[in-house]
Structures are given as C-alpha cells and as structure tokens.
Design an enzyme around this catalytic site. Sequence first.
Site, PDB file in Angstrom:
ATOM      1  N   LYS A  22       0.836  -1.208   0.000  1.00  0.00           N
ATOM      2  CA  LYS A  22       0.000   0.000   0.000  1.00  0.00           C
ATOM      3  C   LYS A  22       0.872   1.259   0.000  1.00  0.00           C
ATOM      4  O   LYS A  22       0.678   2.158  -0.814  1.00  0.00           O
ATOM      5  CB  LYS A  22      -0.894  -0.013   1.250  1.00  0.00           C
ATOM      6  CG  LYS A  22      -1.586   1.297   1.537  1.00  0.00           C
ATOM      7  CD  LYS A  22      -2.486   1.223   2.758  1.00  0.00           C
ATOM      8  CE  LYS A  22      -1.832   1.490   4.093  1.00  0.00           C
ATOM      9  NZ  LYS A  22      -1.497   2.882   4.399  1.00  0.00           N
ATOM     10  N   ASN A  23       1.831   1.304   0.932  1.00  0.00           N
ATOM     11  CA  ASN A  23       2.581   2.552   1.110  1.00  0.00           C
ATOM     12  C   ASN A  23       3.654   2.782   0.049  1.00  0.00           C
ATOM     13  O   ASN A  23       4.299   3.823   0.046  1.00  0.00           O
ATOM     14  CB  ASN A  23       3.164   2.632   2.523  1.00  0.00           C
ATOM     15  CG  ASN A  23       2.069   2.905   3.550  1.00  0.00           C
ATOM     16  OD1 ASN A  23       0.956   3.290   3.180  1.00  0.00           O
ATOM     17  ND2 ASN A  23       2.369   2.701   4.825  1.00  0.00           N
ATOM     18  N   CYS A 116      -6.592   8.184   8.715  1.00  0.00           N
ATOM     19  CA  CYS A 116      -6.657   7.628  10.074  1.00  0.00           C
ATOM     20  C   CYS A 116      -6.396   8.685  11.133  1.00  0.00           C
ATOM     21  O   CYS A 116      -5.485   9.500  10.971  1.00  0.00           O
ATOM     22  CB  CYS A 116      -5.535   6.602  10.264  1.00  0.00           C
ATOM     23  SG  CYS A 116      -5.884   4.994   9.671  1.00  0.00           S
ATOM     24  N   ARG A 123      -3.384  15.140  11.471  1.00  0.00           N
ATOM     25  CA  ARG A 123      -1.931  14.943  11.347  1.00  0.00           C
ATOM     26  C   ARG A 123      -1.286  16.114  10.598  1.00  0.00           C
ATOM     27  O   ARG A 123      -1.757  16.516   9.538  1.00  0.00           O
ATOM     28  CB  ARG A 123      -1.669  13.599  10.663  1.00  0.00           C
ATOM     29  CG  ARG A 123      -1.942  12.438  11.638  1.00  0.00           C
ATOM     30  CD  ARG A 123      -2.226  11.164  10.922  1.00  0.00           C
ATOM     31  NE  ARG A 123      -1.071  10.613  10.261  1.00  0.00           N
ATOM     32  CZ  ARG A 123      -1.142   9.575   9.413  1.00  0.00           C
ATOM     33  NH1 ARG A 123      -2.301   9.013   9.145  1.00  0.00           N
ATOM     34  NH2 ARG A 123      -0.063   9.118   8.851  1.00  0.00           N
ATOM     35  N   ASP A 306       3.652   0.584  12.364  1.00  0.00           N
ATOM     36  CA  ASP A 306       2.520  -0.111  11.741  1.00  0.00           C
ATOM     37  C   ASP A 306       2.398  -1.571  12.197  1.00  0.00           C
ATOM     38  O   ASP A 306       1.407  -2.232  11.891  1.00  0.00           O
ATOM     39  CB  ASP A 306       2.622  -0.041  10.206  1.00  0.00           C
ATOM     40  CG  ASP A 306       2.510   1.382   9.703  1.00  0.00           C
ATOM     41  OD1 ASP A 306       2.016   2.249  10.448  1.00  0.00           O
ATOM     42  OD2 ASP A 306       2.936   1.644   8.558  1.00  0.00           O
ATOM     43  N   ARG A 399      -9.199  -0.627   3.920  1.00  0.00           N
ATOM     44  CA  ARG A 399      -8.328   0.408   3.368  1.00  0.00           C
ATOM     45  C   ARG A 399      -6.965  -0.166   3.015  1.00  0.00           C
ATOM     46  O   ARG A 399      -6.308   0.305   2.092  1.00  0.00           O
ATOM     47  CB  ARG A 399      -8.111   1.519   4.404  1.00  0.00           C
ATOM     48  CG  ARG A 399      -9.212   2.540   4.486  1.00  0.00           C
ATOM     49  CD  ARG A 399      -8.807   3.645   5.442  1.00  0.00           C
ATOM     50  NE  ARG A 399      -7.433   4.017   5.182  1.00  0.00           N
ATOM     51  CZ  ARG A 399      -6.500   4.213   6.104  1.00  0.00           C
ATOM     52  NH1 ARG A 399      -6.791   4.122   7.371  1.00  0.00           N
ATOM     53  NH2 ARG A 399      -5.265   4.528   5.765  1.00  0.00           N
TER      54      ARG A 399
HETATM   55  N1  EPU Z   1       4.962  14.852  11.246  1.00  0.00           N
HETATM   56  C1  EPU Z   1       4.931  16.186  11.550  1.00  0.00           C
HETATM   57  N2  EPU Z   1       4.822  17.080  10.517  1.00  0.00           N
HETATM   58  C2  EPU Z   1       4.741  16.702   9.231  1.00  0.00           C
HETATM   59  C3  EPU Z   1       4.781  15.316   8.916  1.00  0.00           C
HETATM   60  C4  EPU Z   1       4.880  14.415   9.953  1.00  0.00           C
HETATM   61  O1  EPU Z   1       4.987  16.567  12.713  1.00  0.00           O
HETATM   62  O2  EPU Z   1       4.644  17.589   8.350  1.00  0.00           O
HETATM   63  C5  EPU Z   1       5.071  13.870  12.337  1.00  0.00           C
HETATM   64  C6  EPU Z   1       3.887  12.895  12.392  1.00  0.00           C
HETATM   65  O3  EPU Z   1       2.783  13.435  13.087  1.00  0.00           O
HETATM   66  C7  EPU Z   1       4.510  11.704  13.079  1.00  0.00           C
HETATM   67  C8  EPU Z   1       5.966  11.735  12.603  1.00  0.00           C
HETATM   68  O4  EPU Z   1       6.178  13.031  12.053  1.00  0.00           O
HETATM   69  O5  EPU Z   1       4.492  11.874  14.467  1.00  0.00           O
HETATM   70  C9  EPU Z   1       6.329  10.735  11.550  1.00  0.00           C
HETATM   71  O6  EPU Z   1       5.321  10.669  10.595  1.00  0.00           O
HETATM   72  P1  EPU Z   1       5.646  10.413   9.043  1.00  0.00           P
HETATM   73  O7  EPU Z   1       5.559  11.710   8.323  1.00  0.00           O
HETATM   74  O8  EPU Z   1       6.887   9.605   8.888  1.00  0.00           O
HETATM   75  O9  EPU Z   1       4.411   9.515   8.661  1.00  0.00           O
HETATM   76  P2  EPU Z   1       3.721   9.520   7.273  1.00  0.00           P
HETATM   77  O10 EPU Z   1       4.728   9.733   6.233  1.00  0.00           O
HETATM   78  O11 EPU Z   1       2.508  10.385   7.326  1.00  0.00           O
HETATM   79  C10 EPU Z   1       3.997   6.980   6.673  1.00  0.00           C
HETATM   80  C11 EPU Z   1       3.022   5.870   6.418  1.00  0.00           C
HETATM   81  C12 EPU Z   1       2.370   5.464   7.723  1.00  0.00           C
HETATM   82  C13 EPU Z   1       3.460   5.030   8.690  1.00  0.00           C
HETATM   83  C14 EPU Z   1       4.482   6.160   8.871  1.00  0.00           C
HETATM   84  C15 EPU Z   1       5.653   5.792   9.755  1.00  0.00           C
HETATM   85  C16 EPU Z   1       2.288   6.304   4.175  1.00  0.00           C
HETATM   86  C17 EPU Z   1       1.174   6.706   3.267  1.00  0.00           C
HETATM   87  N3  EPU Z   1       2.028   6.313   5.472  1.00  0.00           N
HETATM   88  O12 EPU Z   1       3.195   8.028   7.212  1.00  0.00           O
HETATM   89  O13 EPU Z   1       1.513   4.381   7.434  1.00  0.00           O
HETATM   90  O14 EPU Z   1       2.893   4.705   9.926  1.00  0.00           O
HETATM   91  O15 EPU Z   1       4.995   6.564   7.591  1.00  0.00           O
HETATM   92  O16 EPU Z   1       6.302   4.698   9.218  1.00  0.00           O
HETATM   93  O17 EPU Z   1       3.356   5.957   3.724  1.00  0.00           O
HETATM   94  C18 EPU Z   1      -0.312   2.964   7.777  1.00  0.00           C
HETATM   95  O18 EPU Z   1       0.022   2.386   6.725  1.00  0.00           O
HETATM   96  O19 EPU Z   1      -1.175   2.503   8.577  1.00  0.00           O
HETATM   97  C19 EPU Z   1       0.340   4.220   8.120  1.00  0.00           C
HETATM   98  C20 EPU Z   1      -0.163   5.080   9.012  1.00  0.00           C
END
Ligand code: EPU
Length: 419
Positions: A22-23, A116, A123, A306, A399
């Site tokens: 997915k990711n 989510c 977020r 995850d 999802r």
């Molecule tokens: N964060 C900020 N500001 C930002 C972006 C992120 O403060 O502008 C914080 C987030 O709130 C979090 C931390 O940084 O506390 C890390 O988040 P990250 O940005 O790495 O997460 P993401 O890129 O939004 C992806 C995956 C998630 C997975 C995380 C961590 C995708 C689409 N999503 O999210 O997947 O948990 O990396 O590995 O790639 C899932 O598949 O269930 C899922 C949530």
Amino acid sequence: MPKYIIQGGKSLAGTIAVKGAKNAALKIIPASLLSTEPLTITNLPAIEDIDRSLELISALGVKVDRTADTCHLDTANITTIELDHGLANKLRASIMFVAPLLARFNEARFPHPGGCVIGAGTRPIDIFLEGFQALGAELIMEEHFYHLRAKHLIGTEYFFPIVSVTGTESLLMAAVLAKGKTVLKNAAMEPEIVALANHLNNVGAKITGAGSPVIVIEGVDKISGGEITIMPDRIEAGTFAILAAAAKTKIVITNCRPDHLESLLSIFRHIGVPFETTSDTLTIKPAKQILPYNIKTHEYPGFPTDLQSPYTVLMTQAKGSSIIHETIYDRRLLFTDMLTQMGANIIMCDPHRVVVNGPTQLRGRKLTSPDLRAGISMIIAGLIAEGITEIDNIYQIDRGYEQIASRLRSLGADIKQTD
Ligand code: EPU
C-alpha cells in the site's frame, strides 16, 4: 454497516501470499504525474486506499485503465492543479499528489489531508510546507485550501526536523524536475522510499542515496513513462507472521521480502518464535512458549509503528510483562482498551506506553475498528480468542488489506463479512 464476524479458536495453517505494498503504491500513482507519458503499474493491491488514490488522480484528468492488479495511467492531459476536496479528505496520502503537481505545473492547490486519526489532532503537514518553500514555492493560505506556486522550483539543501516518510518522498519528487541539485538530510530510509527512487531513476531521474539519511537529487528536464511492479507489503507480511506466532502455528508467507522485516525477526529470536526465510518466503513455526520482550517503535530499520498493534496482541500471549513504547503516533495505543475488554491485562502508563501482562485467554467481544492497524490487530485477537468477535467499521481494515476475510479463511479461519 458491514462487519467482520469471527469464531475464534479455529486451528490455522497453510500458505498465504503477500500483496503489493500500500505505502509504495500510494506514492507511485502520484509519481506518474511527473511525466506526460503513460505509466503501467502491476501488482497493485485491491484496497480502498488505492481506489481513493485512483479516484483522486482521475479527478485531475488522468485516464485510468485498471484490470485485476494492473493499472495504466495516461497523464498527458491534466485538467486541474486542484485536488478534489471531498476525496483528499478521505486519504492522508492525498498529500502525495502535491509534489508532482508542483514539480510539473509549478502550482498545486489542496485541502488538509484526511485519513486515520492516529496522530496529534489532524496529522500535521508543516514539514511538507516548509520543504516546498525551501525549494522556492510561495505558500498562500486560502479558505479550506493551501495554494503553492513557483516560477520554477530550485534545488536546495533541506534538513528534516523530524524524520518523515511521506515528507521525504514528497521533497524527493518535487526536486526531480527542479533546477540544479537538492540535498535532503535526515531523510527517512524506508524500503518504499528506495522503491520510489529506483523507479524514478528508471524513468530518467538522477537520485542517489535513497535508503540512507542523505539523498541527493540532480534535477532533470524530463521524466518518461514506463512500467513498475509494486514491491511486496512488508507490513502485511509482518502482520501474518505475528498472527502465526500468536496462534502458535505454522504459516508459510510467500511473495514477501524477509530482509525488510529484520527488526521483527530479531525480536522473534528473543521471544522464542522459530522461523525460516528464503529471499521471498517467511515460514513461521509453532512456538512452545512466547516470552515477553519490550519494543519501542522507530523509523526504519527500527520496529515499525505499523506493526506495534499486532505485536501488542502477541504480547498478551507471552509469559510475563512487556512494555510497548509507541514513539511515532500519540493515539495508536488507545486501541488497547479493546484488548482489555477482551480480557487482556494491559496498563496504560501514558499515551505513549503500555505494560502488557501475559499470558491471558482473550474472549470474543463486539468491537469497532478505530484505524487500519488496530483493526487488523482486532482480527488477530478475535482469531485466537474464545467465542465470537464482531468488528464494526471495517472500511478502516479494507483500506489496507485486500480480501482479508477470504484470504484468512484459506488458512482455516472462521471469519465472514455481514452487510
Ligand atoms: N509529522 C509532523 N509534521 C509533518 C509530517 C509528519 O509533525 O509535516 C510527524 C507525524 O505526526 C509523526 C511523525 O512526524 O508523528 C512521523 O510521521 P511520518 O511523516 O513519517 O508519517 P507519514 O509519512 O505520514 C507513513 C506511512 C504510515 C506510517 C508512517 C511511519 C504512508 C502513506 N504512510 O506516514 O503508514 O505509519 O509513515 O512509518 O506511507 C499505515 O500504513 O497505517 C500508516 C499510518
């Protein structure tokens, strides 16, 4: 509302194949916008998040032709640089469309992404906005929309204040067509980022260092079309491995990359779960007894957030106490309340830490899935519990996991969907 109904305690065994990640797919679909030439994607998982992503790209004017797990995207004629508000609101990964739009058209308009509820408030996207501005874009805050525009993106040096997976992937995509060189420091190192960079290099980009904390991108004038096969989903593979461990049974997981699961497998060695690997299979064997082991979630290659919720279910079956420390998201441990309702002995220390005292016999309950990973964990809990578990809000599970009920039935599980 559709529900999953599980009769727990059935013996499970057999072979299960992992679907495309997915990711990874959620980044490759938007990356197609970087080119005017068509892209063919294979091994695309049939899950709700991918449906939403294809609806979003289609609303931008892209012609989408999808059959089974293959999808052709014709990106020649984009009709708008604005993301559909209703669709973007349903998907956190809608943010992934911003960078390619900005890179190709020097402009993007988009609402705050949905998805989510697992992190602070809605977020945040501050890192994305800061990074795009570092590449020379101007940010205009409009009612309900962010608006970014530039004459042309210019290569830059950017240090991520927090390691962010989608933040890294976004700036990577934005920099691909920027003028000059971009250096991204404190970049995330997830395998999905390496897959994205490899794909972009195959279609004309010049990226080095993906998979390390420093990524260098030399801007190019053009990205071509082409073909890509989505890598196996490491989180799905890890989830099935944890299910096998919790059920103390033998399950063979195929079409996977065990080398992407080193943190989980190193813990399996500590807690007494035997396993064997080949380059693309992972066989979990029945554990005699499961030992407790503390985890702290971490960016790759550390223990993935995850897999935290499935692992928490596993620890309810371990003999002794373990501490689960969730460092990435501050709402991802709230689901443990449902495990407590099922009979688990879990003490919440603070929003980031719980102590799990095991082993406990779980009992079936009526539950609601708050998010994707908590939802699949309730399925695991239901499968090893005594009695019947009913899980509501299963959109949150669909999802990210394709045809999960029928695939688990092929292992002997008694799980059905009711409408
Ligand atoms: N964060 C900020 N500001 C930002 C972006 C992120 O403060 O502008 C914080 C987030 O709130 C979090 C931390 O940084 O506390 C890390 O988040 P990250 O940005 O790495 O997460 P993401 O890129 O939004 C992806 C995956 C998630 C997975 C995380 C961590 C995708 C689409 N999503 O999210 O997947 O948990 O990396 O590995 O790639 C899932 O598949 O269930 C899922 C949530």
